[in-house]
Design a protein around this motif. Structure first.
Motif, PDB file in Angstrom:
ATOM      1  N   ASN A 143     -40.114  68.254  79.256  1.00  0.00           N
ATOM      2  CA  ASN A 143     -38.976  68.882  79.929  1.00  0.00           C
ATOM      3  C   ASN A 143     -39.417  70.038  80.831  1.00  0.00           C
ATOM      4  N   PRO A 144     -38.811  70.151  81.998  1.00  0.00           N
ATOM      5  CA  PRO A 144     -39.143  71.303  82.844  1.00  0.00           C
ATOM      6  C   PRO A 144     -38.693  72.582  82.159  1.00  0.00           C
ATOM      7  N   ALA A 145     -39.236  73.707  82.631  1.00  0.00           N
ATOM      8  CA  ALA A 145     -38.797  74.996  82.081  1.00  0.00           C
ATOM      9  C   ALA A 145     -37.345  75.213  82.477  1.00  0.00           C
ATOM     10  N   LEU A 146     -36.540  75.496  81.500  1.00  0.00           N
ATOM     11  CA  LEU A 146     -35.115  75.653  81.774  1.00  0.00           C
ATOM     12  C   LEU A 146     -34.676  77.067  81.457  1.00  0.00           C
ATOM     13  N   THR A 147     -33.657  77.502  82.132  1.00  0.00           N
ATOM     14  CA  THR A 147     -33.051  78.783  81.790  1.00  0.00           C
ATOM     15  C   THR A 147     -32.261  78.607  80.506  1.00  0.00           C
ATOM     16  N   GLN A 148     -31.783  79.707  79.992  1.00  0.00           N
ATOM     17  CA  GLN A 148     -30.966  79.653  78.787  1.00  0.00           C
ATOM     18  C   GLN A 148     -29.742  78.756  79.027  1.00  0.00           C
ATOM     19  N   ILE A 149     -29.107  78.964  80.168  1.00  0.00           N
ATOM     20  CA  ILE A 149     -27.923  78.153  80.478  1.00  0.00           C
ATOM     21  C   ILE A 149     -28.326  76.704  80.724  1.00  0.00           C
ATOM     22  N   GLY A 150     -29.465  76.516  81.387  1.00  0.00           N
ATOM     23  CA  GLY A 150     -29.951  75.158  81.646  1.00  0.00           C
ATOM     24  C   GLY A 150     -30.174  74.397  80.351  1.00  0.00           C
ATOM     25  N   ALA A 151     -30.803  75.079  79.384  1.00  0.00           N
ATOM     26  CA  ALA A 151     -31.082  74.442  78.099  1.00  0.00           C
ATOM     27  C   ALA A 151     -29.782  74.119  77.373  1.00  0.00           C
ATOM     28  N   GLN A 152     -28.888  75.083  77.410  1.00  0.00           N
ATOM     29  CA  GLN A 152     -27.600  74.929  76.734  1.00  0.00           C
ATOM     30  C   GLN A 152     -26.813  73.756  77.327  1.00  0.00           C
ATOM     31  N   MET A 153     -26.781  73.691  78.644  1.00  0.00           N
ATOM     32  CA  MET A 153     -25.988  72.672  79.309  1.00  0.00           C
ATOM     33  C   MET A 153     -26.642  71.285  79.241  1.00  0.00           C
ATOM     34  N   SER A 154     -27.938  71.248  78.923  1.00  0.00           N
ATOM     35  CA  SER A 154     -28.570  69.933  78.859  1.00  0.00           C
ATOM     36  C   SER A 154     -28.454  69.327  77.462  1.00  0.00           C
ATOM     37  N   ASN A 155     -27.821  70.060  76.553  1.00  0.00           N
ATOM     38  CA  ASN A 155     -27.512  69.492  75.236  1.00  0.00           C
ATOM     39  C   ASN A 155     -26.212  68.717  75.307  1.00  0.00           C
ATOM     40  N   LEU A 156     -26.188  67.588  74.614  1.00  0.00           N
ATOM     41  CA  LEU A 156     -24.911  66.891  74.500  1.00  0.00           C
ATOM     42  C   LEU A 156     -24.148  67.536  73.356  1.00  0.00           C
ATOM     43  N   THR A 157     -22.898  67.920  73.627  1.00  0.00           N
ATOM     44  CA  THR A 157     -22.123  68.531  72.550  1.00  0.00           C
ATOM     45  C   THR A 157     -21.072  67.543  72.043  1.00  0.00           C
ATOM     46  N   GLY A 158     -20.614  67.825  70.854  1.00  0.00           N
ATOM     47  CA  GLY A 158     -19.479  67.120  70.264  1.00  0.00           C
ATOM     48  C   GLY A 158     -19.621  65.621  70.286  1.00  0.00           C
ATOM     49  N   VAL A 159     -18.573  64.979  70.735  1.00  0.00           N
ATOM     50  CA  VAL A 159     -18.486  63.539  70.613  1.00  0.00           C
ATOM     51  C   VAL A 159     -19.477  62.832  71.540  1.00  0.00           C
ATOM     52  N   ARG A 160     -19.927  63.518  72.583  1.00  0.00           N
ATOM     53  CA  ARG A 160     -20.902  62.915  73.504  1.00  0.00           C
ATOM     54  C   ARG A 160     -22.186  62.540  72.762  1.00  0.00           C
ATOM     55  N   ALA A 161     -22.540  63.368  71.774  1.00  0.00           N
ATOM     56  CA  ALA A 161     -23.742  63.100  71.002  1.00  0.00           C
ATOM     57  C   ALA A 161     -23.568  61.811  70.193  1.00  0.00           C
ATOM     58  N   ILE A 162     -22.386  61.613  69.656  1.00  0.00           N
ATOM     59  CA  ILE A 162     -22.132  60.417  68.861  1.00  0.00           C
ATOM     60  C   ILE A 162     -22.016  59.190  69.763  1.00  0.00           C
ATOM     61  N   MET A 163     -21.446  59.399  70.949  1.00  0.00           N
ATOM     62  CA  MET A 163     -21.313  58.288  71.891  1.00  0.00           C
ATOM     63  C   MET A 163     -22.677  57.657  72.177  1.00  0.00           C
ATOM     64  N   LYS A 164     -23.698  58.499  72.197  1.00  0.00           N
ATOM     65  CA  LYS A 164     -25.047  57.994  72.439  1.00  0.00           C
ATOM     66  C   LYS A 164     -25.437  57.016  71.329  1.00  0.00           C
ATOM     67  N   ASP A 165     -25.149  57.405  70.092  1.00  0.00           N
ATOM     68  CA  ASP A 165     -25.446  56.527  68.950  1.00  0.00           C
ATOM     69  C   ASP A 165     -24.634  55.239  69.070  1.00  0.00           C
ATOM     70  N   ILE A 166     -23.390  55.363  69.493  1.00  0.00           N
ATOM     71  CA  ILE A 166     -22.520  54.184  69.599  1.00  0.00           C
ATOM     72  C   ILE A 166     -23.037  53.232  70.674  1.00  0.00           C
ATOM     73  N   ILE A 167     -23.410  53.782  71.815  1.00  0.00           N
ATOM     74  CA  ILE A 167     -23.910  52.935  72.905  1.00  0.00           C
ATOM     75  C   ILE A 167     -25.167  52.209  72.449  1.00  0.00           C
TER      76      ILE A 167
END
Ligand code: PLP
Length: 422
Positions: free
Chosen positions: A1-25
């Motif tokens: 991963n490239p060096a990310l800012t704090q916000i960059g790192a935070q925003m590149s995480n999948l939150t909530g149901v998006r994380a589960i959607m990955k498992d579902i797909i």
């Protein structure tokens, strides 16, 4: 991963149901020939009459001299003027309001609107004080989990539960003995009707929340993505509540235009103006094509009409199928509780004292070819441990009647086994 800012790192995480959607797909892809009944979708179905409405409006736009103006030119950050005017006229007539165009902002989807608002009103003030985004009733929309650049600003409150044990039904209510809105609050946010639970806060509950916020000069955002007049996905009586400190927020996504990304905020000019500046900085303005066809559909009355005659009955019917199937399939002695189906496109099931976690239950249900969403991702901002968070499931009403019935039969069996194993 490239060096990310704090916000960059935070925003590149999948939150909530998006994380589960990955498992579902991945599950759906890797199924080795297994057929799944997928009741996880947040995507509304394409209803033929609704698609036709948008086709007709598109044809109208294509044959109008307006077309070039709509797609070949930049516009104002506030929104496409004929669409803003259509909303103002419709709401003034329908609800006896006195809106001018200065009370309305169009955003690329309502998710974006919550991002602007969460970061305009929530987070650190210049003097370093943390302003909270208060979610008065948790569970609520999982997408609120990722909207604030200062995640700890999100503060959700546990509800109280109205339980009808004999009927196997329950309903969440805001817990007014706990809910606190103070000078530390930046804004208040909730969905009505609620995704994921299908709950509709009563008019009185909404007014009480707005009254608690009134002394602090902060906005109460009412996420009306499923509310009347369109898409009118309420199955119980409800009136949109307007007021000086309310930002009434809408979306055309559940009215058949999720791909066009149209969000609408209605409220006090002083708030609309700051949100408009935020939008100008981020994206200049929202796409105009969807707004132009939506203006036709609102001015003709077609959108309201189709919401009441097609969209609402379609999902209300699905809820009835689900409810009936569960009642037939679920052993009476199990402590299962279905949330009252008051709106939206989901059912919310609570399996009280479930001996396994919602995640384990989700995995077991996958084994029998059914996919629903474990509930724990629908409590954004609620940090405290609460067993209830791991005992709930969101079931999408987007399956066929047969799929819903079969899925509920399989779910009943898995539930029976899970309680037996305890
Ligand atoms: N709010 C609620 C309650 C939703 O369910 C959704 C989408 O599912 C959204 C907001 C975001 O919708 P959009 O950005 O498409 O308007």
């Amino acid at each position: 991963n490239p060096a990310l800012t704090q916000i960059g790192a935070q925003m590149s995480n999948l939150t909530g149901v998006r994380a589960i959607m990955k498992d579902i797909i991945e599950t759906l892809r890797g199924g080795a020939g297994q057929q799944f009944i997928n009741l996880s979708a947040g995507n509304p179905l394409i209803l033929p009459e609704v698609e036709q409405l948008w086709r007709d409006c598109t044809a109208q736009l294509l044959s109008s001299p307006e077309y070039g103006e709509v797609v070949c030119r930049y516009g104002s950050s506030q929104g496409y003027a004929p669409f803003v005017e259509a909303i103002a006229n419709d709401f003034n007539k329908r609800y006896g309001l006195n809106l001018s165009d200065r009370n309305i902002l169009i955003t690329p989807g309502s998710q974006t609107l919550y991002f602007y608002a969460a970061n305009t009103f929530g987070g650190y003030t210049p003097s370093g004080e943390l302003k909270q985004i208060v979610l008065p009733l948790s569970p609520d929309y999982t997408g609120y989990g990722g909207v604030c650049l200062v995640p700890k600003a999100l503060k959700a409150y546990k509800p109280t539960l109205d339980i009808d044990a004999a009927a196997h039904r329950f309903k969440y209510r805001p817990d007014f003995s706990q809910l606190t809105i103070t000078e530390k609050t930046g804004c208040v946010l909730f969905s009505r009707p609620c995704n994921p639970t299908g709950n509709v806060l009563t008019d009185d509950e909404v007014k009480k929340i707005a009254a608690l916020a009134a002394p602090y000069n902060l906005p109460v955002l009412i996420d009306s993505a499923y509310a009347p007049p369109f898409p009118a996905l309420n199955f119980t009586e409800m009136t949109p509540v307007f007021g000086d400190n309310i930002l009434h927020c809408m979306s055309l996504s559940k009215a058949g235009l999720p791909g066009e990304r149209i969000g609408i905020a209605i409220g006090d000019e002083k708030w609309i103006e700051v949100l408009e500046c935020f939008q100008a900085n981020i994206s200049l303005h929202s796409s105009r094509y969807g707004q132009a066809i939506a203006a036709y559909a609102i001015n003709s009355g077609g959108l309201v009409e189709i919401s009441h005659t097609v969209i609402r009955p379609f999902y209300q019917n699905k809820f009835t199928v689900l409810e009936t199937s569960l009642e037939q399939a679920m052993p009476k002695n199990l402590p299962w509780f279905l949330h009252r189906g008051e709106g939206a496109i989901f059912a919310w099931l609570w399996l009280q004292d479930l001996p396994i976690s919602d995640w384990e239950f989700y995995q077991q249900l996958k084994q029998v070819g059914v996919i629903i969403v474990p509930g724990s991702s629908f409590f954004p901002g609620l940090e405290e441990e609460w067993a209830h968070k791991h005992q709930c499931f969101r079931i999408s009403l987007t399956g066929s009647d047969e799929e819903i019935a079969t899925a509920m039969q399989r779910l009943a069996k898995v539930a029976e086994e899970a309680y037996k194993g305890a």
